[in-house]
Design an enzyme around this catalytic site. Structure first.
Site, short mmCIF file in Angstrom:
data_model
loop_
_atom_site.label_atom_id
_atom_site.label_comp_id
_atom_site.label_asym_id
_atom_site.label_seq_id
_atom_site.Cartn_x
_atom_site.Cartn_y
_atom_site.Cartn_z
N ASP A 167 7.42 7.53 6.75
CA ASP A 167 7.64 7.34 5.31
C ASP A 167 8.93 8.00 4.81
OD1 ASP A 167 5.65 5.64 4.53
OD2 ASP A 167 4.25 7.21 3.91
N LYS A 170 10.88 6.97 1.71
CA LYS A 170 10.42 7.20 0.33
C LYS A 170 11.29 8.22 -0.40
CE LYS A 170 5.60 5.85 0.62
NZ LYS A 170 4.23 6.31 0.80
N HIS A 195 10.75 1.24 1.06
CA HIS A 195 10.83 2.48 1.84
C HIS A 195 10.84 2.19 3.35
CE1 HIS A 195 6.38 2.30 2.30
NE2 HIS A 195 6.55 3.12 3.31
N HIS A 221 6.09 -0.50 9.81
CA HIS A 221 4.77 0.14 9.71
C HIS A 221 3.90 -0.39 8.57
CE1 HIS A 221 6.52 2.96 6.72
NE2 HIS A 221 5.28 3.23 6.38
N HIS A 222 4.43 -1.31 7.76
CA HIS A 222 3.57 -1.97 6.75
C HIS A 222 3.44 -3.47 7.00
CE1 HIS A 222 2.53 1.31 4.05
NE2 HIS A 222 3.77 1.77 4.22
N ASP A 250 -2.07 5.57 9.82
CA ASP A 250 -1.62 5.90 8.46
C ASP A 250 -2.68 5.49 7.44
OD1 ASP A 250 0.12 6.71 6.40
OD2 ASP A 250 1.06 4.75 6.27
FE LIG Z 1 4.64 3.80 4.37
#
Ligand SMILES: [Fe+2]
Length: 297
Positions: A167, A170, A195, A221-222, A250
């Site tokens: 992350d 971010k 992000h 990762h998303h 996560d």
């Molecule tokens: Fe994330």
């Protein structure tokens, strides 16, 4: 002659280890490493890197993972590589001290990119309302899943970095959006989604080859198994396994952690949620591996 009496040339305190540069000259460095129990350290191959690298354990137990498997090193045991041809991951089973000698200086390397990125990730974690050690937990659980899913030590090392830094992008999201207590507007949500891309950019800008590779995972990762994720709507096999693992870990951690503004779910509730989203949001093989680890523990 230079006598070092508890006053190293340079000392670096990191979250779970202390590095003391005891000697350096003619391209060689001698670095005393003190790892706290649970800390991880690695030797990594690099292009154009022909250095001798050597470590001798002075105290404690150090678990070494490489393509040859796992071996526990104790006082007096040493490892030599010239050059390092694969990632070797070292995990401190107790507090460990070892001397590390390298013929190509890299103390500055620690103090620059990797450490800076880790510090940045911890700041982001706090800014995002996590109360403690979100990044560490992601890293731990994703490593376990990676091992169960048969990743080699090189892949585990890069995933380890990506898990910790997932992350980091971010840092570019404005506080008023990241910390907004109410519902986000579509425009605000679009900024949050960035992000992933920003994370990759930040890691690419370090010019550190390992961080660049980790950045490719961070960007994904998303993504979702069914292609409805972000930023690139990749699906199934188009998503790196390392990223699919970090997604599950996560999500589990986010569901079960008490945040500043709400209480976390119980583990059983989170397990149900993972099972319900198997094959849509989450890669089915990763969910199977996740539940296989639970059965073992
Ligand atoms: Fe994330």
């Amino acid at each position: 002659m230079n006598i070092v009496k508890k006053n190293p040339l340079n000392k670096l305190l990191m979250k779970n280890m202390e590095l003391s540069l005891l000697a350096s000259g003619d391209g060689t460095e001698v670095i005393l490493h003190k790892l706290y129990a649970g800390a991880r350290w690695a030797m990594a191959p690099a292009d154009d890197w022909t250095a001798l690298e050597h470590l001798t354990v002075m105290s404690g137990r150090l678990l070494m993972t490489s393509s040859a498997g796992e071996v526990v090193l104790g006082r007096g045991d040493s490892v030599n590589a010239c050059p390092v041809k694969e990632h070797m991951i070292f995990t401190a089973e107790t507090e460990v001290e070892f001397l590390y000698v390298t013929s190509q200086p890299q103390f500055h390397f620690y103090s620059n990119s990797v450490k800076d990125m880790m510090d940045l990730a911890i700041r982001v974690e706090e800014k995002d309302g996590y109360t403690s050690n979100h990044c560490d937990r992601i890293k731990e659980l994703s490593m376990k899943l990676g091992k169960v899913m048969g990743m080699d030590s090189d892949e585990l090392y890069i995933m380890n970095l990506a898990g910790f830094l997932h992350d980091v992008g971010k840092v570019k999201v404005p506080d008023e959006i990241l910390k907004k207590p109410g519902k986000l507007t579509n425009e605000e949500y679009d900024i949050i989604k960035m992000h992933t891309v920003w994370g990759r950019e930040i890691l690419t800008e370090t010019n550190n080859p390992d961080l660049i590779k980790a950045g490719e995972i961070v960007e994904q990762h998303h993504e979702r198994f069914d292609g409805k994720g972000y930023p690139h709507q990749l699906n199934g096999g188009g998503i790196r396994t390392e990223a699919a693992i970090i997604t599950v870990v996560d999500a589990f951690d986010a569901m079960t952690t008490d945040r500043v503004y709400r209480k976390g779910m119980t583990h059983d509730e989170a397990f149900e949620e993972l099972a319900r989203n198997k094959g849509t949001m989450f890669h089915p093989d990763v969910i199977d591996a996740f539940f296989s680890i639970l059965k073992e523990s």
